[in-house]
Scaffold this motif. Sequence first.
Motif, PDB file in Angstrom:
ATOM      1  N   GLU A   1       0.857  -1.181   0.000  1.00  0.00           N
ATOM      2  CA  GLU A   1       0.000   0.000   0.000  1.00  0.00           C
ATOM      3  C   GLU A   1       0.895   1.233   0.000  1.00  0.00           C
ATOM      4  N   LEU A   2       0.325   2.374  -0.292  1.00  0.00           N
ATOM      5  CA  LEU A   2       1.102   3.611  -0.278  1.00  0.00           C
ATOM      6  C   LEU A   2       0.805   4.389   1.000  1.00  0.00           C
ATOM      7  N   PRO A   3       1.832   4.968   1.611  1.00  0.00           N
ATOM      8  CA  PRO A   3       1.579   5.831   2.770  1.00  0.00           C
ATOM      9  C   PRO A   3       0.655   6.985   2.383  1.00  0.00           C
ATOM     10  N   SER A   4       0.008   7.566   3.356  1.00  0.00           N
ATOM     11  CA  SER A   4      -0.955   8.636   3.119  1.00  0.00           C
ATOM     12  C   SER A   4      -0.318   9.802   2.351  1.00  0.00           C
ATOM     13  N   GLY A   5      -0.995  10.235   1.309  1.00  0.00           N
ATOM     14  CA  GLY A   5      -0.537  11.379   0.523  1.00  0.00           C
ATOM     15  C   GLY A   5       0.395  11.038  -0.617  1.00  0.00           C
ATOM     16  N   TRP A   6       0.828   9.789  -0.717  1.00  0.00           N
ATOM     17  CA  TRP A   6       1.747   9.389  -1.772  1.00  0.00           C
ATOM     18  C   TRP A   6       0.982   8.858  -2.982  1.00  0.00           C
ATOM     19  N   TYR A   7       1.607   8.986  -4.167  1.00  0.00           N
ATOM     20  CA  TYR A   7       1.036   8.426  -5.398  1.00  0.00           C
ATOM     21  C   TYR A   7       2.160   8.145  -6.389  1.00  0.00           C
ATOM     22  N   ALA A   8       1.873   7.287  -7.357  1.00  0.00           N
ATOM     23  CA  ALA A   8       2.850   6.990  -8.413  1.00  0.00           C
ATOM     24  C   ALA A   8       2.783   8.088  -9.470  1.00  0.00           C
ATOM     25  N   ASN A   9       3.887   8.748  -9.706  1.00  0.00           N
ATOM     26  CA  ASN A   9       3.891   9.863 -10.662  1.00  0.00           C
ATOM     27  C   ASN A   9       4.252   9.425 -12.077  1.00  0.00           C
ATOM     28  N   THR A  10       4.680   8.171 -12.248  1.00  0.00           N
ATOM     29  CA  THR A  10       4.940   7.610 -13.577  1.00  0.00           C
ATOM     30  C   THR A  10       4.428   6.177 -13.623  1.00  0.00           C
ATOM     31  N   ASP A  11       4.165   5.684 -14.805  1.00  0.00           N
ATOM     32  CA  ASP A  11       3.728   4.303 -14.949  1.00  0.00           C
ATOM     33  C   ASP A  11       4.895   3.357 -14.655  1.00  0.00           C
ATOM     34  N   PRO A  12       4.671   2.315 -13.863  1.00  0.00           N
ATOM     35  CA  PRO A  12       5.720   1.305 -13.666  1.00  0.00           C
ATOM     36  C   PRO A  12       6.142   0.743 -15.019  1.00  0.00           C
ATOM     37  N   SER A  13       7.414   0.370 -15.128  1.00  0.00           N
ATOM     38  CA  SER A  13       7.900  -0.115 -16.417  1.00  0.00           C
ATOM     39  C   SER A  13       8.745  -1.369 -16.237  1.00  0.00           C
ATOM     40  N   TYR A  14       8.707  -2.210 -17.255  1.00  0.00           N
ATOM     41  CA  TYR A  14       9.527  -3.414 -17.272  1.00  0.00           C
ATOM     42  C   TYR A  14      10.367  -3.410 -18.532  1.00  0.00           C
ATOM     43  N   GLN A  15      11.663  -3.576 -18.361  1.00  0.00           N
ATOM     44  CA  GLN A  15      12.597  -3.634 -19.488  1.00  0.00           C
ATOM     45  C   GLN A  15      13.109  -5.059 -19.620  1.00  0.00           C
ATOM     46  N   GLY A  16      12.844  -5.671 -20.766  1.00  0.00           N
ATOM     47  CA  GLY A  16      13.299  -7.030 -20.984  1.00  0.00           C
ATOM     48  C   GLY A  16      14.693  -7.068 -21.576  1.00  0.00           C
TER      49      GLY A  16
END
Length: 207
Positions: free
Chosen positions: A92-107
Amino acid sequence: MSDTDQQQAQPSSQPAGEQPETPARSYPRTFGALIGSMIFLLVLVVPIVLIVQWRGNLEREVSGANETYKADWAEAVRSAQVADLDVVYPRELPSGWYANTDPSYQGGGEPAWTMSFVKGETSYVGLELSSRSAQALAQKNVDTQAKKGDEVSIDTELADTWTEWSDSGGDTGYSAEVDGQTLMLWGPKDADVRDYLALITTEPLKK
């Protein structure tokens, strides 16, 4: 008939009913007239440009283009797990936090999974799971001159011993080996990074 009478009797070459052409009237073009025309165009065009720009800004504000982007990191994690990719994420994310970019996977030859989270304008935590070495990740994410510190005991779901990394600006990173890969979390505030260390997991993320 006299010569004078013959000249008067000769028909005119000008067709009947047509008037002789009048030369086109030319208008003098002065430098002052040219300047006046340019001023008139500016007075006409500039307000139109300003109105168009104002409408564009208003449309962007109404459409939400200026809002802060918040990525759906949970859906990205689920998709990666369905594809049987190795991912690490916070439960979970602590209060007030958010992801500012999309998670990415590099193969490829050096697979890597990355996530980033922010709070306000000064708090940031990054996460990367990679086949690269801890030194390489520290130089990439903390600082090119990142210094390796001590091994510290931090009880987490994935590891109990972590290696500290830091730079001259106060950024902090922690690395550990997880299932043959290197996991690193980093950020400008040590307390924030430690908060995320306590939340990381590899368990399937349920809806």
